[in-house]
Enzyme design. Structure first.
Site, mmCIF file in Angstrom:
data_model
loop_
_atom_site.group_PDB
_atom_site.id
_atom_site.type_symbol
_atom_site.label_atom_id
_atom_site.label_comp_id
_atom_site.label_asym_id
_atom_site.label_seq_id
_atom_site.Cartn_x
_atom_site.Cartn_y
_atom_site.Cartn_z
ATOM 1 N NE ARG A 151 -3.499 -2.298 2.821
ATOM 2 C CZ ARG A 151 -3.173 -3.464 3.374
ATOM 3 N NH1 ARG A 151 -1.941 -3.651 3.832
ATOM 4 N NH2 ARG A 151 -4.061 -4.438 3.474
ATOM 5 C CE LYS A 175 -6.066 -1.037 5.141
ATOM 6 N NZ LYS A 175 -7.414 -1.239 4.574
ATOM 7 C CG HIS A 245 -5.778 1.009 -3.944
ATOM 8 N ND1 HIS A 245 -5.087 0.630 -2.806
ATOM 9 C CD2 HIS A 245 -6.793 0.113 -4.064
ATOM 10 C CE1 HIS A 245 -5.667 -0.429 -2.269
ATOM 11 N NE2 HIS A 245 -6.695 -0.755 -3.004
ATOM 12 N NE ARG A 248 -3.510 -3.547 -1.354
ATOM 13 C CZ ARG A 248 -2.901 -4.374 -0.514
ATOM 14 N NH1 ARG A 248 -1.589 -4.499 -0.550
ATOM 15 N NH2 ARG A 248 -3.601 -5.082 0.365
ATOM 16 C CG HIS A 274 -6.228 -8.842 1.262
ATOM 17 N ND1 HIS A 274 -6.469 -9.248 -0.031
ATOM 18 C CD2 HIS A 274 -6.147 -7.488 1.215
ATOM 19 C CE1 HIS A 274 -6.541 -8.186 -0.820
ATOM 20 N NE2 HIS A 274 -6.345 -7.110 -0.086
ATOM 21 C CE1 TYR A 283 -6.839 -6.951 -7.052
ATOM 22 C CE2 TYR A 283 -6.798 -8.051 -4.926
ATOM 23 C CZ TYR A 283 -6.692 -6.904 -5.680
ATOM 24 O OH TYR A 283 -6.444 -5.709 -5.076
#
Length: 303
Positions: A151, A175, A245, A248, A274, A283
């Site tokens: 990110r 995150k 983004h 990514r 994730h 995806y």
């Protein structure tokens, strides 16, 4: 207990015990305070045990009607409120969960936007042909994003101690302050070494940030975004079409398209950081390309 007091307790819980990032905590705070303000503005009780499903449904109606919020934004607020009420039930702040059976509105599923391999090659060529003051920095930054799927917030916070040239790895702080260790693409090693050699000694201390702005300060996400838009123009790609983004998305999509025999969804989930594989499943749209090839090769008609 008053709603506002419970919100403060919950925010402290997710910050200290759940170790959520500052950005996530602020998002939760904004969403919960929005609900509190709605109740107060419309003369509803803000005592936890007085809040009902009807209050919540009117809040949702308010967001959709007067605030014109998208279903995606609304879903985030509903998810936030559900996490909050689960916490309140566990802490015995409320006798009933006023979010129980509250459903999220359907969202229109959109295909992920990404750069094709040809687009990416144009982008890399533009970076390699640029010889301005910050060209080497820009090339390293954008190629890192494209080859790791990290990110932009993870990139701008990167310090030299997170890079291990000997083992060719990069440690990413993602995150929720979760770390993941990724292999560096072999193409990136000499670029990073050259870029590092171009900096002053004090700028490459282990705790210093890897990427700096023109004033020698930490590059922020907005500055990175501006740089990317300029590079897109130089590459002949529409800056209105792509954002950072999307790099990514490009990494994830091309990884499945070009390297499917070595990469499955679980591997991709780890690469992207994730928490849930549901986030990674978006995806699988790349499989449409294989489906189209299969249909096109199904020779039933005589030309």
């Amino acid at each position: 207990m008053n709603l506002n007091t419970a919100i403060e307790d919950f925010l402290l819980y997710i910050q200290v015990e759940k170790n959520y990032s500052e950005h996530t905590v602020l998002s939760y705070e904004y969403d919960l305070k929005s609900f509190f303000s709605f109740l107060a503005d419309y003369g509803c009780s803000t005592e936890l045990n007085d809040i009902t499903k009807l209050n919540v449904r009117r809040f949702i109606q308010h967001l959709l009607g007067k605030r014109h919020q998208s279903p995606r934004s609304l879903n985030r607020k509903i998810s936030c409120l559900k996490s909050f009420t689960k916490y309140c039930v566990r802490e015995k702040y409320i006798n009933h969960d006023f979010m129980f059976d509250i459903e999220t509105p359907k969202t229109d599923e959109k295909l992920v936007v990404y750069l094709t391999t040809t687009d990416l090659q144009h982008l890399f060529r533009a970076l390699e042909q640029d010889h301005t003051r910050f060209s080497k920095r820009n090339e390293v930054m954008i190629k890192l994003l494209a080859t790791t799927g990290m990110r932009r917030s993870e990139l701008v916070s990167l310090t030299w101690q997170q890079l291990d040239f000997s083992n060719q790895t990069i440690r990413i702080h993602g995150k929720g302050k979760k770390e993941r260790l990724l292999p560096l693409h072999l193409h990136l090693i000499p670029l990073l070494v050259t870029y590092k050699a171009s900096l002053q000694a004090y700028q490459i201390y282990s705790t210093e940030h890897v990427f700096l702005n023109k004033d020698g300060k930490i590059l922020d996400p907005r500055g990175l975004h501006s740089i990317f838009k300029k590079v897109l123009k130089k590459a002949g790609l529409p800056p209105s079409r792509f954002s950072l983004h999307h790099l990514r998305h490009t990494f994830a999509t091309l990884m499945l398209q070009e390297n499917k025999e070595n990469v499955d969804l679980r591997v991709l989930q780890e690469l992207l950081g994730h928490e849930s594989i549901t986030s990674t499943e978006v995806y699988t749209h790349v499989e449409f390309q294989q489906k189209k090839k299969a249909i096109d090769s199904f020779n039933l008609f005589n030309d």
